[in-house]
Design a protein around this motif. Structure first.
Motif, PDB file in Angstrom:
ATOM      1  N   ILE A 215     -11.001   8.792  -4.250  1.00 23.17           N
ATOM      2  CA  ILE A 215     -11.038   8.566  -2.799  1.00 23.17           C
ATOM      3  C   ILE A 215     -10.117   7.417  -2.421  1.00 23.17           C
ATOM      4  O   ILE A 215      -9.362   7.488  -1.445  1.00 23.17           O
ATOM      5  N   HIS A 216     -10.145   6.347  -3.209  1.00 23.39           N
ATOM      6  CA  HIS A 216      -9.313   5.184  -2.904  1.00 23.39           C
ATOM      7  C   HIS A 216      -7.823   5.502  -3.078  1.00 23.39           C
ATOM      8  O   HIS A 216      -6.986   5.028  -2.305  1.00 23.39           O
ATOM      9  N   THR A 217      -7.488   6.310  -4.079  1.00 22.67           N
ATOM     10  CA  THR A 217      -6.074   6.682  -4.239  1.00 22.67           C
ATOM     11  C   THR A 217      -5.623   7.602  -3.112  1.00 22.67           C
ATOM     12  O   THR A 217      -4.475   7.521  -2.660  1.00 22.67           O
ATOM     13  N   LEU A 218      -6.525   8.470  -2.640  1.00 22.49           N
ATOM     14  CA  LEU A 218      -6.192   9.323  -1.498  1.00 22.49           C
ATOM     15  C   LEU A 218      -5.931   8.481  -0.258  1.00 22.49           C
ATOM     16  O   LEU A 218      -5.051   8.794   0.552  1.00 22.49           O
ATOM     17  N   SER A 219      -6.702   7.402  -0.100  1.00 25.67           N
ATOM     18  CA  SER A 219      -6.506   6.500   1.034  1.00 25.67           C
ATOM     19  C   SER A 219      -5.089   5.954   1.043  1.00 25.67           C
ATOM     20  O   SER A 219      -4.418   5.913   2.083  1.00 25.67           O
TER      21      SER A 219
ATOM     22  N   ILE B 116       0.839  -1.205   0.000  1.00 26.82           N
ATOM     23  CA  ILE B 116       0.000   0.000   0.000  1.00 26.82           C
ATOM     24  C   ILE B 116       0.874   1.255   0.000  1.00 26.82           C
ATOM     25  O   ILE B 116       0.589   2.230  -0.706  1.00 26.82           O
ATOM     26  N   ILE B 117       1.951   1.241   0.784  1.00 26.80           N
ATOM     27  CA  ILE B 117       2.861   2.390   0.818  1.00 26.80           C
ATOM     28  C   ILE B 117       3.464   2.632  -0.560  1.00 26.80           C
ATOM     29  O   ILE B 117       3.579   3.777  -1.020  1.00 26.80           O
ATOM     30  N   SER B 118       3.832   1.551  -1.245  1.00 27.67           N
ATOM     31  CA  SER B 118       4.423   1.675  -2.580  1.00 27.67           C
ATOM     32  C   SER B 118       3.427   2.288  -3.563  1.00 27.67           C
ATOM     33  O   SER B 118       3.768   3.209  -4.320  1.00 27.67           O
ATOM     34  N   GLU B 119       2.182   1.798  -3.547  1.00 25.75           N
ATOM     35  CA  GLU B 119       1.151   2.369  -4.422  1.00 25.75           C
ATOM     36  C   GLU B 119       0.898   3.825  -4.062  1.00 25.75           C
ATOM     37  O   GLU B 119       0.771   4.690  -4.936  1.00 25.75           O
ATOM     38  N   GLY B 120       0.809   4.100  -2.762  1.00 26.69           N
ATOM     39  CA  GLY B 120       0.541   5.460  -2.313  1.00 26.69           C
ATOM     40  C   GLY B 120       1.632   6.434  -2.692  1.00 26.69           C
ATOM     41  O   GLY B 120       1.362   7.611  -2.976  1.00 26.69           O
ATOM     42  N   THR B 121       2.870   5.965  -2.725  1.00 26.13           N
ATOM     43  CA  THR B 121       3.988   6.833  -3.100  1.00 26.13           C
ATOM     44  C   THR B 121       3.854   7.306  -4.541  1.00 26.13           C
ATOM     45  O   THR B 121       4.146   8.468  -4.866  1.00 26.13           O
ATOM     46  N   LEU B 122       3.385   6.426  -5.425  1.00 26.37           N
ATOM     47  CA  LEU B 122       3.160   6.820  -6.819  1.00 26.37           C
ATOM     48  C   LEU B 122       2.069   7.881  -6.914  1.00 26.37           C
ATOM     49  O   LEU B 122       2.209   8.874  -7.639  1.00 26.37           O
TER      50      LEU B 122
ATOM     51  N   PHE C  31      -1.307   6.376   3.563  1.00 33.54           N
ATOM     52  CA  PHE C  31      -0.314   5.424   4.058  1.00 33.54           C
ATOM     53  C   PHE C  31       1.095   5.874   3.686  1.00 33.54           C
ATOM     54  O   PHE C  31       2.030   5.787   4.487  1.00 33.54           O
ATOM     55  N   SER C  32       1.253   6.348   2.457  1.00 33.55           N
ATOM     56  CA  SER C  32       2.566   6.812   2.020  1.00 33.55           C
ATOM     57  C   SER C  32       3.035   7.997   2.856  1.00 33.55           C
ATOM     58  O   SER C  32       4.201   8.078   3.257  1.00 33.55           O
ATOM     59  N   ARG C  33       2.121   8.920   3.140  1.00 33.79           N
ATOM     60  CA  ARG C  33       2.494  10.101   3.928  1.00 33.79           C
ATOM     61  C   ARG C  33       2.799   9.720   5.376  1.00 33.79           C
ATOM     62  O   ARG C  33       3.687  10.303   6.007  1.00 33.79           O
TER      63      ARG C  33
ATOM     64  N   ILE D 283      -8.345   1.856   1.595  1.00 38.84           N
ATOM     65  CA  ILE D 283      -6.999   1.484   2.034  1.00 38.84           C
ATOM     66  C   ILE D 283      -6.843  -0.034   2.042  1.00 38.84           C
ATOM     67  O   ILE D 283      -5.913  -0.594   1.470  1.00 38.84           O
ATOM     68  N   PHE D 284      -7.794  -0.704   2.693  1.00 37.99           N
ATOM     69  CA  PHE D 284      -7.594  -2.119   2.996  1.00 37.99           C
ATOM     70  C   PHE D 284      -8.116  -3.068   1.923  1.00 37.99           C
ATOM     71  O   PHE D 284      -7.620  -4.180   1.774  1.00 37.99           O
ATOM     72  N   GLU D 285      -9.180  -2.623   1.215  1.00 36.82           N
ATOM     73  CA  GLU D 285      -9.810  -3.448   0.192  1.00 36.82           C
ATOM     74  C   GLU D 285     -10.126  -4.830   0.761  1.00 36.82           C
ATOM     75  O   GLU D 285     -10.655  -4.951   1.855  1.00 36.82           O
ATOM     76  N   GLU D 286      -9.785  -5.896   0.039  1.00 36.01           N
ATOM     77  CA  GLU D 286     -10.181  -7.236   0.479  1.00 36.01           C
ATOM     78  C   GLU D 286      -9.310  -7.766   1.620  1.00 36.01           C
ATOM     79  O   GLU D 286      -9.564  -8.855   2.149  1.00 36.01           O
TER      80      GLU D 286
END
Length: 568
Positions: free
Chosen positions: A124-128, A12-18, A132-134, A176-179
């Motif tokens: 909204i999901h990308t902001l979530s 999640i952190i990796s996706e959020g960083t992008l 995590f990245s922040r 953030i958490f999805e499944e």
């Protein structure tokens, strides 16, 4: 912490960083981006029924938009939304098909359904994930990647066969958490299933206390976290005994099947019980960091009406635990996102909607400013044109500009211009509060001089507290009867208040009868402090401890007790 959970965090952190890198590029030139977003929305929605009515095809600039498009509210959209939900009609407000709706409480408590397009939902999901990245950027490896406590209210997602409904908080955290939600949270998934007959407070408290490695608490509203702390304080002996014996308490409202499922996941833990007893005895008001040594972060809304709750939570968790505010969001739009720890402001999001700002005190809505025109330190009413089909939408929310992130303003939610009492998101308006107070008085032949109300977030459960000054010399009904009458009216008028009252999250409202001339004395106090009489407004919703304490000192205790004694 398992290797699997650690890998989920890192993913999640990796996706959020992008997503964060993409946002930072937007934040370097926010004005142009926001203007282009508006023009693209008008172009893509020009052929919709609403777009044709307002001639979107002819609008080519922000100034033209402000001069030709009127300010709107929910009433302007309700007929369209009914057709969208009930008849599955598309191309009414937006060219995007709408199958999702955000549920919100209206002025009179009637449910409002705000359209949520798939692009908005994805944002909204990308902001979530950006969050995590922040968090990782701000806390680093001190964030231990263990399980967390997630305090949200489950929602019934079905409107009909065509549409579903949800809340911003659910979308944000599910994004953030999805499944993988069950891998992240300490509470059993039973606590998040709508329609279950179960005491969710007990489940959250029991399973959080069992997990000494818990590292974070996430919740949409700080009041939920304060309520959790109150619950543990008031029920710690029962909870510790249950942990010691490995049982689910007999007093808990839960089905036999669900109880059996939970019992299969726990066992007697005398060591943890003894540890908890010692902690609560030695640290009665600062136990959270001792119960969970890895507790590093609280993520929640902590500005506006939640400031008081945040201050109380801080007294329990101390300064070692970081608090990250969620920023400013609503069912209509997510406006801002946090970029700093332990601050109440957040950076505006130029890609979530087109924003306009009207300086407080200005009444001409053709004089709104764009986000690159607003000034630090000033207060504005914010309007939004959304990706999901709302245009120059007025929510009556005020924000303060506090600084900048890159070239984008940071804002903090200040207050509702039309005030509300809002403990758990129920948003009971001043208009509705006035109606139930005066209806109660009228039905009982009473005359009210004035009244005020404040959210008591220090009681457990939390509740609304009313101060009422009557013009009558004698009251022929008891305070208890007044409370019961107003509670019934409030629950009947605000469906979210009724939901939280029915579940035990809100206690029945309380009334304090004031001495005669209390409001005259209050005004005189302000005049003595040098306030201009033209600036002294009626005190309907109390927002400061100073005002609350003034009225508490003017409660007519003798009259209340005498009335109760006579009536009983």
């Amino acid at each position: 912490m398992t290797n699997y959970l650690h890998s989920l965090y890192l993913q999640i952190i990796s996706e959020g960083t992008l997503y964060k890198k993409e946002f930072d590029e937007i934040a370097k030139n926010p004005g142009d981006y926001n203007t282009n977003l508006l023009l693209n929305l008008l172009h893509s929605n020009a052929s919709t029924e609403f777009g044709q009515l307002h001639n979107f095809a002819s609008i080519t600039s922000v100034e033209q938009y402000k001069n030709s498009m009127p300010i709107t509210g929910y009433d302007n959209y309700e007929p369209y939304i009914k057709r969208m939900i009930q008849e599955q009609q598309d191309n009414l407000l937006t060219s995007y098909p709408i199958r999702h709706y955000m549920e919100s409480s209206g002025t009179q408590g009637t449910a409002k359904y705000l359209p949520l397009s798939n692009p908005s939902k994805e944002i909204i999901h990308t902001l979530s994930k950006q969050l995590f990245s922040r968090i990782y950027e701000l806390i680093g490896d001190n964030w231990t990647y263990h399980k967390l406590l997630l305090l949200i209210v489950p929602a019934d997602k079905t409107l009909n066969e065509y549409a579903d409904r949800n809340s911003l908080s659910t979308e944000l955290f599910i994004g953030i958490f999805e499944e993988n939600m069950s891998d992240f949270v300490v509470s059993p998934m039973l606590a998040y299933e709508k329609g279950r007959i179960v005491d969710t407070q007990y489940l959250h408290a029991m399973f959080a206390l069992l997990d000494e490695n818990m590292c974070s608490i996430f919740s949409p509203f700080m009041s939920f976290i304060l309520e959790f702390i109150h619950y543990v304080n008031n029920n710690k002996e029962m909870l510790i005994q249950n942990i010691e014996m490995g049982i689910i308490d007999d007093s808990i409202n839960i089905s036999k099947e669900d109880c059996a499922t939970l019992l299969s996941t726990i066992k007697p833990n005398k060591e943890r019980a003894a540890q908890l007893r010692e902690i609560f005895e030695v640290y009665p008001t600062s136990w959270p960091k001792k119960v969970w040594p890895n507790l590093e972060l609280i993520l929640s809304t902590c500005s506006g009406s939640f400031l008081e709750c945040t201050d109380v939570v801080r007294t329990y968790v101390g300064n070692e635990v970081n608090i990250l505010g969620l920023g400013f969001g609503s069912s209509e739009c997510v406006f801002s996102m946090p970029v700093e720890l332990n601050q109440n402001d957040a950076v505006l999001l130029p890609h979530t909607g087109f924003f306009e700002f009207l300086p407080l005190g200005e009444n001409d809505y053709t004089k709104t400013l764009t986000l690159d025109e607003i000034e630090i330190g000033k207060d504005y009413e914010i309007l939004v044109t959304t990706i999901s089909g709302l245009y120059r939408y007025q929510m009556r929310d005020a924000v303060t500009v506090t600084g900048t992130y890159l070239n984008t303003p940071k804002i903090q939610f200040s207050h509702r211009i039309d005030q509300t009492v809002n403990i758990f998101g129920e948003k009971t308006s001043e208009l509705l509060l006035r109606k139930i107070v005066y209806d109660m008085a009228s039905e009982n032949g009473l005359s009210i001089h004035n009244f005020s109300v404040y959210p008591d977030t220090t009681s457990a459960p939390m509740r609304y507290v009313f101060f009422i000054e009557f013009s009558d010399d004698a009251l022929h009904i008891s305070t208890k009867q007044m409370q019961e009458s107003m509670e019934k009216k409030l629950r009947g008028a605000n469906f979210l208040y009724d939901l939280f009252a029915s579940s035990g999250k809100l206690a029945p409202l309380e009334i304090h009868i004031l001495q005669k001339n209390s409001y005259i004395n209050y005004k005189q106090n302000l005049l003595n402090e040098g306030k201009n009489i033209s600036q002294i407004k009626p005190v309907r919703i109390i927002s400061s401890a100073k005002i609350k304490d003034f009225f508490l000192k003017h409660v007519e205790h003798k009259n209340e007790k005498l009335t109760e004694l006579i009536m009983n």
